[in-house]
Design a protein around this motif. Structure first.
Motif, PDB file in Angstrom:
ATOM      1  N   SER A 149       0.715  -1.206   0.040  1.00  0.00           N
ATOM      2  CA  SER A 149       0.122   0.000   0.079  1.00  0.00           C
ATOM      3  C   SER A 149       0.942   1.287   0.011  1.00  0.00           C
ATOM      4  O   SER A 149       0.671   2.362  -0.579  1.00  0.00           O
ATOM      5  N   GLN A 150       1.877   1.154   0.676  1.00  0.00           N
ATOM      6  CA  GLN A 150       3.200   2.436   0.550  1.00  0.00           C
ATOM      7  C   GLN A 150       3.535   2.799  -0.795  1.00  0.00           C
ATOM      8  O   GLN A 150       3.631   3.736  -1.111  1.00  0.00           O
ATOM      9  N   ILE A 151       3.695   1.532  -1.317  1.00  0.00           N
ATOM     10  CA  ILE A 151       4.325   1.497  -2.834  1.00  0.00           C
ATOM     11  C   ILE A 151       3.213   2.141  -3.841  1.00  0.00           C
ATOM     12  O   ILE A 151       3.568   3.003  -4.441  1.00  0.00           O
ATOM     13  N   ALA A 152       1.989   1.579  -3.609  1.00  0.00           N
ATOM     14  CA  ALA A 152       1.031   2.342  -4.469  1.00  0.00           C
ATOM     15  C   ALA A 152       1.007   3.839  -4.051  1.00  0.00           C
ATOM     16  O   ALA A 152       0.615   4.483  -5.105  1.00  0.00           O
ATOM     17  N   ASP A 153       0.977   4.270  -2.844  1.00  0.00           N
ATOM     18  CA  ASP A 153       0.906   5.834  -2.568  1.00  0.00           C
ATOM     19  C   ASP A 153       2.003   6.264  -3.139  1.00  0.00           C
ATOM     20  O   ASP A 153       1.861   7.411  -3.854  1.00  0.00           O
ATOM     21  N   MET A 154       3.404   5.730  -3.173  1.00  0.00           N
ATOM     22  CA  MET A 154       4.380   6.268  -3.608  1.00  0.00           C
ATOM     23  C   MET A 154       4.420   6.709  -5.098  1.00  0.00           C
ATOM     24  O   MET A 154       4.935   7.677  -5.745  1.00  0.00           O
ATOM     25  N   TYR A 155       3.988   5.670  -5.987  1.00  0.00           N
ATOM     26  CA  TYR A 155       3.796   5.713  -7.328  1.00  0.00           C
ATOM     27  C   TYR A 155       2.572   6.175  -7.881  1.00  0.00           C
ATOM     28  O   TYR A 155       2.234   6.014  -9.161  1.00  0.00           O
ATOM     29  N   LYS A 156       1.569   6.406  -7.144  1.00  0.00           N
ATOM     30  CA  LYS A 156       0.167   6.670  -7.218  1.00  0.00           C
ATOM     31  C   LYS A 156      -0.474   5.796  -8.275  1.00  0.00           C
ATOM     32  O   LYS A 156      -0.918   6.262  -9.545  1.00  0.00           O
ATOM     33  N   VAL A 157      -0.363   4.357  -7.990  1.00  0.00           N
ATOM     34  CA  VAL A 157      -1.147   3.475  -8.605  1.00  0.00           C
ATOM     35  C   VAL A 157      -1.920   2.682  -7.727  1.00  0.00           C
ATOM     36  O   VAL A 157      -1.995   2.943  -6.345  1.00  0.00           O
ATOM     37  N   SER A 158      -2.636   1.691  -8.311  1.00  0.00           N
ATOM     38  CA  SER A 158      -3.527   0.876  -7.250  1.00  0.00           C
ATOM     39  C   SER A 158      -2.714  -0.204  -6.515  1.00  0.00           C
ATOM     40  O   SER A 158      -1.703  -0.434  -6.991  1.00  0.00           O
TER      41      SER A 158
END
Length: 76
Positions: free
Chosen positions: A34-43
């Motif tokens: 979920s942190q990676i999703a936020d970092m890259y603005k992806v699902s």
């Protein structure tokens, strides 16, 4: 005309480059999906797919209840 690479491949290639350059070392803990999703603005699914690709490349390992880490023996 070339097409842009899929977002999950961009993320996986970014982490691969960081691991190969030594920016991320064996034993380093990676951010959560979920942190990676936020970092890259992806699902979250896209981030999960990127992490799955890194796992397939034998660059990361998951430890249930602890997180995901760069594969290899940490330096002592």
């Amino acid at each position: 005309m070339p097409t842009a690479p899929a977002p999950y491949k961009v993320i996986a290639n970014d982490f691969t480059a960081k691991i190969k350059s030594g920016e991320l070392k064996p034993g380093d803990k990676l951010p959560s999906t979920s942190q990676i999703a936020d970092m890259y603005k992806v699902s979250v699914n896209t981030a999960y797919r990127a992490m799955s690709l890194l796992h397939d490349r034998d660059l990361i390992i998951g430890q249930p209840g602890r997180g995901t880490f760069v594969a290899g023996e940490p330096e002592r």
